[in-house]
Design a protein around this motif. Structure first.
Motif, mmCIF file in Angstrom:
data_model
loop_
_atom_site.group_PDB
_atom_site.id
_atom_site.type_symbol
_atom_site.label_atom_id
_atom_site.label_comp_id
_atom_site.label_asym_id
_atom_site.label_seq_id
_atom_site.Cartn_x
_atom_site.Cartn_y
_atom_site.Cartn_z
ATOM 1 N N ARG A 242 73.096 50.492 44.353
ATOM 2 C CA ARG A 242 74.384 50.571 43.671
ATOM 3 C C ARG A 242 74.217 50.316 42.179
ATOM 4 N NH1 ARG A 242 79.670 46.844 45.094
ATOM 5 N NH2 ARG A 242 81.103 47.813 43.589
ATOM 6 N N GLN A 243 74.768 51.195 41.337
ATOM 7 C CA GLN A 243 74.660 51.052 39.894
ATOM 8 C C GLN A 243 75.580 49.938 39.397
ATOM 9 O OE1 GLN A 243 72.526 52.616 37.890
ATOM 10 N NE2 GLN A 243 71.666 53.596 39.752
ATOM 11 N N ARG A 251 75.110 44.610 27.952
ATOM 12 C CA ARG A 251 74.644 43.282 27.562
ATOM 13 C C ARG A 251 73.248 42.974 28.097
ATOM 14 N NH1 ARG A 251 79.743 43.830 27.714
ATOM 15 N NH2 ARG A 251 81.197 42.667 26.355
ATOM 16 N N LYS A 252 72.647 44.030 28.665
ATOM 17 C CA LYS A 252 71.291 43.916 29.185
ATOM 18 C C LYS A 252 71.144 42.755 30.164
ATOM 19 C CE LYS A 252 69.277 45.916 25.008
ATOM 20 N NZ LYS A 252 69.165 47.234 25.633
ATOM 21 N N LEU A 253 72.167 42.628 31.007
ATOM 22 C CA LEU A 253 72.152 41.597 32.046
ATOM 23 C C LEU A 253 71.640 42.177 33.356
ATOM 24 C CD1 LEU A 253 75.596 39.874 31.311
ATOM 25 C CD2 LEU A 253 73.323 39.112 30.620
ATOM 26 N N GLU A 254 70.793 41.429 34.025
ATOM 27 C CA GLU A 254 70.257 41.900 35.291
ATOM 28 C C GLU A 254 70.485 40.863 36.376
ATOM 29 O OE1 GLU A 254 66.196 42.889 34.945
ATOM 30 O OE2 GLU A 254 66.502 44.396 33.363
ATOM 31 N N THR A 255 70.561 41.339 37.587
ATOM 32 C CA THR A 255 70.739 40.449 38.712
ATOM 33 C C THR A 255 69.407 39.863 39.104
ATOM 34 O OG1 THR A 255 72.545 41.794 39.542
ATOM 35 C CG2 THR A 255 71.560 40.257 41.095
ATOM 36 N N ILE A 256 69.355 38.543 39.302
ATOM 37 C CA ILE A 256 68.118 37.907 39.726
ATOM 38 C C ILE A 256 68.290 37.338 41.125
ATOM 39 C CG2 ILE A 256 67.476 37.335 37.345
ATOM 40 C CD1 ILE A 256 68.385 34.485 37.912
#
Length: 259
Positions: A242-243, A251-256
């Protein structure tokens, strides 16, 4: 098919026997007519009623998706007749019934339905109990009249009306069925399609019909290529990732997964 019920006071049993009724199957048509006239004339102590099931009704009932066999039809007709007599204020005490199917099971079924009555179900009851004999005569005479004076609703002006008694052991009836079979439409509503005698002729001489939605036809291409409704709700094994919303992307946030 015609089902009959007769009733009389217990104190008039001997009077009923004096009418000399007998099993309708052992009598000629003329003898049945004479005995029916006697039964009908004895209105001061004999009552009777009938329920008529048309050939079309029986065929429709027996060939519907939820099966309704001939035994169940017969049982329901008998129960309906007993109930109608009770509803009309007749104080029944004893009930005698000619069996359809196993007598013991049928008797128990009637006792549960009518717990206040003394119910006796026997094979060939129309030859054992005069009141059942009288009922069989009323039913048989009515059936004979219905068959002999049948009015075809179909436009069959050239149809030979000499079709015999309508019983499977009557060669005239079998000859008529074979002669007037329509290879596509079968028979007029006068003939019960679920009747085994007619069914054999239909199977051998009528045009075969295949229904695309037949539950037994599991090999059709349509069924093989049509997905189950449940498949639309199942989780896909290779479900695409899922995008994330553009708020996170900008905001260049990524899921960790680990902290």
């Amino acid at each position: 098919m015609v089902y009959g019920i007769c009733y009389c006071p217990l104190s008039k049993k001997q009077d009923l026997e004096d009418v000399k009724v007998a099993d309708s199957k052992t009598l000629s048509e003329n003898e049945r007519e004479k005995l029916f006239a006697k039964v009908d004339a004895a209105k001061d102590f004999i009552g009777w009623a009938l329920q008529v099931l048309s050939p079309n009704y029986i065929s429709t009932s027996m060939q519907q998706r939820s099966k309704y066999n001939l035994n169940a039809l017969s049982h329901d007709a008998a129960i309906g007749l007993v109930q109608s007599v009770l509803d009309n204020g007749v104080q029944l005490k004893e009930v005698y019934v000619d069996t359809v199917g196993p007598a013991e099971k049928y008797e128990e079924k009637l006792k549960q339905r009518f717990p206040g009555l003394e119910v006796t179900v026997r094979a060939k009851a129309d030859s054992l109990f005069p009141i059942v004999s009288a009922a069989s005569i009323c039913a048989k005479v009515a059936r004979d009249h219905a068959v002999n004076t049948w009015k075809f609703i179909e436009d069959l002006e050239e149809l030979d009306k000499d079709y015999g008694s309508g019983y499977p052991n009557d060669p005239k009836t079998k000859e008529w069925l074979a002669k007037y079979l329509d290879p596509v439409f079968g028979y007029p509503q006068f003939v019960r399609f679920s009747w085994s005698t007619a069914q054999v002729i239909l199977d051998n001489k009528a045009v075969p019909v295949r229904w695309d939605d037949d539950e037994d036809d599991g090999k059709s291409a349509a069924k093989e290529n049509t997905p189950s409704v449940l498949s639309f709700f199942a989780r896909k094994k290779d479900e695409t990732k899922r995008q994330p919303h553009r708020f996170f992307h900008e905001r260049k946030l990524e899921t960790i997964s680990d902290l």
